[in-house]
Design a protein around this motif. Sequence first.
Motif, mmCIF file in Angstrom:
data_model
loop_
_atom_site.group_PDB
_atom_site.id
_atom_site.type_symbol
_atom_site.label_atom_id
_atom_site.label_comp_id
_atom_site.label_asym_id
_atom_site.label_seq_id
_atom_site.Cartn_x
_atom_site.Cartn_y
_atom_site.Cartn_z
ATOM 1 N N SER A 1 0.846 -1.190 0.000
ATOM 2 C CA SER A 1 0.000 0.000 0.000
ATOM 3 C C SER A 1 0.885 1.244 0.000
ATOM 4 O O SER A 1 2.074 1.176 0.341
ATOM 5 C CB SER A 1 -0.904 -0.005 1.230
ATOM 6 N N ASP B 1 -5.693 4.212 -2.840
ATOM 7 C CA ASP B 1 -5.163 4.915 -1.671
ATOM 8 C C ASP B 1 -4.861 3.839 -0.632
ATOM 9 O O ASP B 1 -4.798 2.648 -0.978
ATOM 10 C CB ASP B 1 -6.146 5.986 -1.152
ATOM 11 N N ASP B 2 -4.710 4.203 0.628
ATOM 12 C CA ASP B 2 -4.319 3.214 1.636
ATOM 13 C C ASP B 2 -5.434 2.273 2.051
ATOM 14 O O ASP B 2 -5.195 1.310 2.800
ATOM 15 C CB ASP B 2 -3.769 3.922 2.885
ATOM 16 N N SER B 3 -6.658 2.516 1.589
ATOM 17 C CA SER B 3 -7.772 1.673 2.029
ATOM 18 C C SER B 3 -8.621 1.130 0.881
ATOM 19 O O SER B 3 -9.624 0.464 1.129
ATOM 20 C CB SER B 3 -8.676 2.459 2.991
ATOM 21 N N TRP C 1 -3.207 0.100 -5.814
ATOM 22 C CA TRP C 1 -3.855 0.781 -4.700
ATOM 23 C C TRP C 1 -4.375 2.141 -5.175
ATOM 24 O O TRP C 1 -3.643 2.925 -5.773
ATOM 25 C CB TRP C 1 -2.876 0.992 -3.557
ATOM 26 N N ASN D 1 1.260 3.614 2.024
ATOM 27 C CA ASN D 1 1.923 3.882 3.309
ATOM 28 C C ASN D 1 2.883 2.770 3.722
ATOM 29 O O ASN D 1 3.491 2.820 4.793
ATOM 30 C CB ASN D 1 0.893 4.125 4.410
#
Length: 411
Positions: A315, A356-358, A354, A317
Motif C-alpha cells: 500500500s 489509496d491506503d484503504s 492501490w 503507506n
Amino acid sequence: MKPDTIVESTMDEWAEEARVPAGLADRALRGRTRQRSFRIALIGGTSSLLAGAAAVTLVTGGGSVRPDPAEVAFEPASLSSETTTRTDLSSAFPRRLVAAGHMAVAAYYILNTPLDAERGTLHRTWHLYNPSKGVYEETQWSYLSVAPGMQRAAVLQGALPTSRVGVLDMRTQKVTRWIKVDKPVGGLAWSPDGRRLLLTSYSANPDVLGRAAGKSPRTGYYVVSNAAEPGTFHPLPGIADNPNNRQDLDWSRDGKLIWAPTATVPSKIFYDLNDRRQPAPASDVGDGVPAGAAPGRAGGTSARTAPSDEKAGLSPNGTLLPTFGPRPGPAVTVTDVNSGRKVAVLPIQQALAWADDSQLFAIGCDVKKCTGKGEFRNRLLLVTLKGKITPLTGYRRSDQLGTWIPIFTHR
C-alpha cells in the motif's frame, strides 16, 4: 551581397565553428509558430544579424551549444487533488475516465496475441486518455508510459526497439520533442516525480515470442533528465534465469533506485543510477513476485519480507500487502506487514493497484457465477478493505483475444 546570401554564408560559418544542440531547430520552429512571422533586419551588414541571434550562446573552438535548461528539463509532476470515483459501465472497453482515490487508468492496451502463444509477436493497441476531451483514444504508438499528473507521456513509434522517444503533450496529443538514442529502446518508465525518464534498451524486439529462455535481448538503459539528450548509456543485460524476453527496468517507490525483474525470489534486483547493485529499500520490500511463483514458499521469510503475487504490491503507506488466496477463491488476503495480522479477505481475483491506503483496483468476476469458465468474465472493480465493491467498467473476456489491460498513474 543579397540578404539570403548573407544568411546562408553566416550559417555555414557557424556550422563549422560550433556543434548545434539537439532540438535547436525544434526551438526555432516553435518560436516561429508562436510569432507566426520572423523577420531579420539587415542593418550595417552581417554584424547585426549575429547580434540578433544573441539568444543562442555559442562556444566556439571545440565547445558546444548549451540549450536553456529551463526549456528542456522535465518539469515536476503537477498532481491532482481530486479523489472522486469515476466509472464507465457502458462498455467492455472504457471510453470515459476511470479513476478512484489518487489513481486513474491513464491508458490501456488491447492484446491482439494470446498470452499463451508460443510463437509470433505480442502486439498491443494502445488507448491513451485525452484530458482535453475526457475520453480514451486509440493511438498509433507501439509503447508508452504516462507521467504522474497525466499531462505528458513518453511514446515509442513503429517497430520495436526504436532509436527515438517522443515526449507527448496529452492535452494536444502532439509530440513536443523527439529524443534520439544510440542504443534502441523498447521500454519506458517515468520516475515518481515525473522529472526523469527511464529507457530500457534492447538489441531486438522484446515482444517476439519463442526466443530461447534466458536470452532476453535487453542491453541496458538511459536515465533521461531533460528532453534535449538521452544522457549516458548504462549496459545492463537481461537476467539469465528470467525466461521473459521483455525485462523492462523500473523505479523504486522513492525514485532513488531502479530495479530489474527476476523470475525468482526476490522478484526485483535493485541498482543505483550508475548500475551498482543495492539492497532493496524498505518501501519496496515485499512488492510482487513473478506470475507463476507459488505464494508462501519463500521459506523463513517474515511478513515484512515475504513477497506478494499481486500486482498491487505494498500500500502507499507501506504497511499492507495483498496476497493470493485462500483457495478456492476468488479471494485475496490483505496482511499488515509489520504485525502479520490479517486485515481483510476480499472476494476478488486479482489486486492490480492501490487507489489509496484503504482501496484497491481489482479484477473480479460475478461471485455467484465465478466457477469454471465464469471466472474469465470479469471487470475492473474498486474494493475497500471492508469488502465494499464498486464496479468501474463493463465486463470483459480475459481468456479471449482483444482483452484490455489497464495502466494506472497518479492523477
